[in-house]
Design a protein around this motif. Structure first.
Motif, mmCIF file in Angstrom:
data_model
loop_
_atom_site.group_PDB
_atom_site.id
_atom_site.type_symbol
_atom_site.label_atom_id
_atom_site.label_comp_id
_atom_site.label_asym_id
_atom_site.label_seq_id
_atom_site.Cartn_x
_atom_site.Cartn_y
_atom_site.Cartn_z
ATOM 1 N N GLY A 1 0.812 -1.216 0.000
ATOM 2 C CA GLY A 1 0.000 0.000 0.000
ATOM 3 C C GLY A 1 0.842 1.261 0.000
ATOM 4 N N VAL A 2 1.890 1.270 0.804
ATOM 5 C CA VAL A 2 2.783 2.443 0.868
ATOM 6 C C VAL A 2 3.414 2.691 -0.498
ATOM 7 N N LEU A 3 3.880 1.625 -1.144
ATOM 8 C CA LEU A 3 4.505 1.763 -2.456
ATOM 9 C C LEU A 3 3.504 2.253 -3.497
ATOM 10 N N LEU A 4 2.314 1.672 -3.494
ATOM 11 C CA LEU A 4 1.285 2.090 -4.454
ATOM 12 C C LEU A 4 0.885 3.544 -4.231
ATOM 13 N N ARG A 5 0.773 3.944 -2.961
ATOM 14 C CA ARG A 5 0.415 5.342 -2.651
ATOM 15 C C ARG A 5 1.487 6.291 -3.171
ATOM 16 N N SER A 6 2.764 5.903 -3.045
ATOM 17 C CA SER A 6 3.858 6.762 -3.516
ATOM 18 C C SER A 6 3.841 6.914 -5.032
ATOM 19 N N GLU B 1 -5.727 1.525 -5.367
ATOM 20 C CA GLU B 1 -5.063 0.245 -5.120
ATOM 21 C C GLU B 1 -4.407 0.239 -3.738
ATOM 22 N N ALA B 2 -3.837 1.383 -3.347
ATOM 23 C CA ALA B 2 -3.221 1.494 -2.023
ATOM 24 C C ALA B 2 -4.269 1.310 -0.936
ATOM 25 N N LEU B 3 -5.420 1.924 -1.116
ATOM 26 C CA LEU B 3 -6.508 1.797 -0.145
ATOM 27 C C LEU B 3 -6.872 0.318 0.038
ATOM 28 N N ARG B 4 -6.978 -0.409 -1.075
ATOM 29 C CA ARG B 4 -7.318 -1.838 -0.989
ATOM 30 C C ARG B 4 -6.212 -2.631 -0.291
ATOM 31 N N ALA B 5 -4.961 -2.243 -0.511
ATOM 32 C CA ALA B 5 -3.854 -2.956 0.151
ATOM 33 C C ALA B 5 -3.891 -2.727 1.662
ATOM 34 N N PHE B 6 -4.192 -1.490 2.096
ATOM 35 C CA PHE B 6 -4.278 -1.220 3.536
ATOM 36 C C PHE B 6 -5.461 -1.980 4.153
ATOM 37 N N GLN B 7 -6.572 -2.041 3.421
ATOM 38 C CA GLN B 7 -7.711 -2.826 3.901
ATOM 39 C C GLN B 7 -7.345 -4.301 4.009
ATOM 40 N N SER B 8 -6.571 -4.778 3.052
ATOM 41 C CA SER B 8 -6.131 -6.170 3.061
ATOM 42 C C SER B 8 -5.239 -6.441 4.272
ATOM 43 N N VAL C 1 -1.485 -0.880 13.609
ATOM 44 C CA VAL C 1 -1.591 0.580 13.718
ATOM 45 C C VAL C 1 -1.117 1.306 12.459
ATOM 46 N N PRO C 2 0.027 0.953 11.863
ATOM 47 C CA PRO C 2 0.429 1.671 10.643
ATOM 48 C C PRO C 2 -0.618 1.595 9.531
ATOM 49 N N SER C 3 -1.283 0.448 9.408
ATOM 50 C CA SER C 3 -2.316 0.317 8.371
ATOM 51 C C SER C 3 -3.561 1.125 8.709
ATOM 52 N N LEU C 4 -3.920 1.178 9.987
ATOM 53 C CA LEU C 4 -5.063 2.010 10.396
ATOM 54 C C LEU C 4 -4.819 3.466 10.020
ATOM 55 N N ILE C 5 -3.621 3.967 10.327
ATOM 56 C CA ILE C 5 -3.300 5.368 10.050
ATOM 57 C C ILE C 5 -3.205 5.611 8.546
ATOM 58 N N ALA C 6 -2.550 4.696 7.832
ATOM 59 C CA ALA C 6 -2.407 4.866 6.386
ATOM 60 C C ALA C 6 -3.765 4.860 5.690
ATOM 61 N N LEU C 7 -4.657 3.978 6.131
ATOM 62 C CA LEU C 7 -6.000 3.933 5.542
ATOM 63 C C LEU C 7 -6.762 5.216 5.856
ATOM 64 N N ALA C 8 -6.662 5.687 7.091
ATOM 65 C CA ALA C 8 -7.324 6.947 7.463
ATOM 66 C C ALA C 8 -6.784 8.106 6.630
ATOM 67 N N ASP C 9 -5.464 8.147 6.439
ATOM 68 C CA ASP C 9 -4.855 9.229 5.643
ATOM 69 C C ASP C 9 -5.377 9.220 4.219
ATOM 70 N N ILE C 10 -5.453 8.031 3.630
ATOM 71 C CA ILE C 10 -5.866 7.965 2.227
ATOM 72 C C ILE C 10 -7.353 8.305 2.088
ATOM 73 N N ILE C 11 -8.148 7.957 3.094
ATOM 74 C CA ILE C 11 -9.569 8.334 3.079
ATOM 75 C C ILE C 11 -9.699 9.855 3.218
ATOM 76 N N MET C 12 -8.887 10.438 4.093
ATOM 77 C CA MET C 12 -8.935 11.888 4.268
ATOM 78 C C MET C 12 -8.558 12.597 2.967
ATOM 79 N N ILE C 13 -7.524 12.125 2.294
ATOM 80 C CA ILE C 13 -7.113 12.731 1.024
ATOM 81 C C ILE C 13 -8.214 12.569 -0.015
ATOM 82 N N ARG C 14 -8.799 11.374 -0.071
ATOM 83 C CA ARG C 14 -9.895 11.114 -1.019
ATOM 84 C C ARG C 14 -11.078 12.045 -0.774
ATOM 85 N N ASP C 15 -11.314 12.367 0.514
ATOM 86 C CA ASP C 15 -12.443 13.221 0.883
ATOM 87 C C ASP C 15 -12.093 14.703 0.887
ATOM 88 N N GLY C 16 -11.049 15.063 0.136
ATOM 89 C CA GLY C 16 -10.720 16.476 -0.042
ATOM 90 C C GLY C 16 -9.978 17.095 1.126
#
Length: 198
Positions: free
Chosen positions: A75-80, A86-93, A102-117
């Motif tokens: 997920g980190v690589l895909l996000r970069s 695809e990164a969002l799906r990897a963090f969910q996985s 914890v790192p996946s919880l934060i990464a997923l929250a970050d990507i949702i926040m970015i997606r939501d503007g």
């Protein structure tokens, strides 16, 4: 196309297919890739390009199917690479393998926040809150988790939460500035005159 041309094309296709079945070893189509994976696995990670690193992480994910870490790093690589969905799906996985990672919880929250503007919506806030409660040293997650309450006008609850997070923080932590910026943006949006028709 004439009838003769169609027949010639069909015969050529049949011949090519027959030659491939006899000489091409179709059941071993994955062999060259397996050899490539083995070569990638032997190399120093610092020497790998992003595609090779992704292949290596996918290999690790197959070798450790229950571990969240390979999925997280995928997920980190895909996000970069800007591949957010695809990164969002990897963090969910990763979280399906360990919902306390914890790192996946934060990464997923970050990507949702970015997606939501750039707004911390309730889904992101819940992930941030869970991460902070699992690891109270995750101050940023703790601070961000109360923004929806603040935005909804529940200032007292938000401030009480922030006070709890602050107890474990150093005075002058730059995260306080980040929080004030978010709060001021919410305040400005709240005070802005409504658009006609709203």
């Amino acid at each position: 196309m004439t009838r003769t041309s169609l027949i010639a094309l069909a015969v050529a296709g049949l011949l090519a297919g027959g030659l491939y079945l006899m000489n091409g070893r179709p059941l071993l189509a994955e062999q060259p890739y397996a050899e490539r994976e083995a070569e990638i696995a032997k190399r120093d990670a610092a020497d790998l390009n992003p595609s090779e690193m992704l292949a290596r992480l996918q290999m690790a994910a197959r070798q450790q199917p229950d571990a969240p870490e390979p999925q997280y790093f995928i997920g980190v690589l895909l996000r970069s690479q800007g591949r957010s969905d695809e990164a969002l799906r990897a963090f969910q996985s990763a979280l399906r393998r360990d919902d306390t990672h914890v790192p996946s919880l934060i990464a997923l929250a970050d990507i949702i926040m970015i997606r939501d503007g750039g707004i911390v919506t309730e889904p992101a806030a819940q992930l941030y809150d869970r991460a902070w409660r699992l690891d109270p040293s995750q101050h940023r997650a703790g601070l961000l988790s109360a923004l929806p309450a603040y935005e909804a006008g529940d200032i007292e609850a938000a401030e009480a939460h922030w006070q709890e997070v602050r107890e474990d923080m150093e005075p002058g932590d730059p995260l306080f500035t980040m929080l004030e910026v978010f709060k001021s943006q919410i305040d400005e949006a709240r005070e802005a005159p409504a658009e006609p028709g709203e």
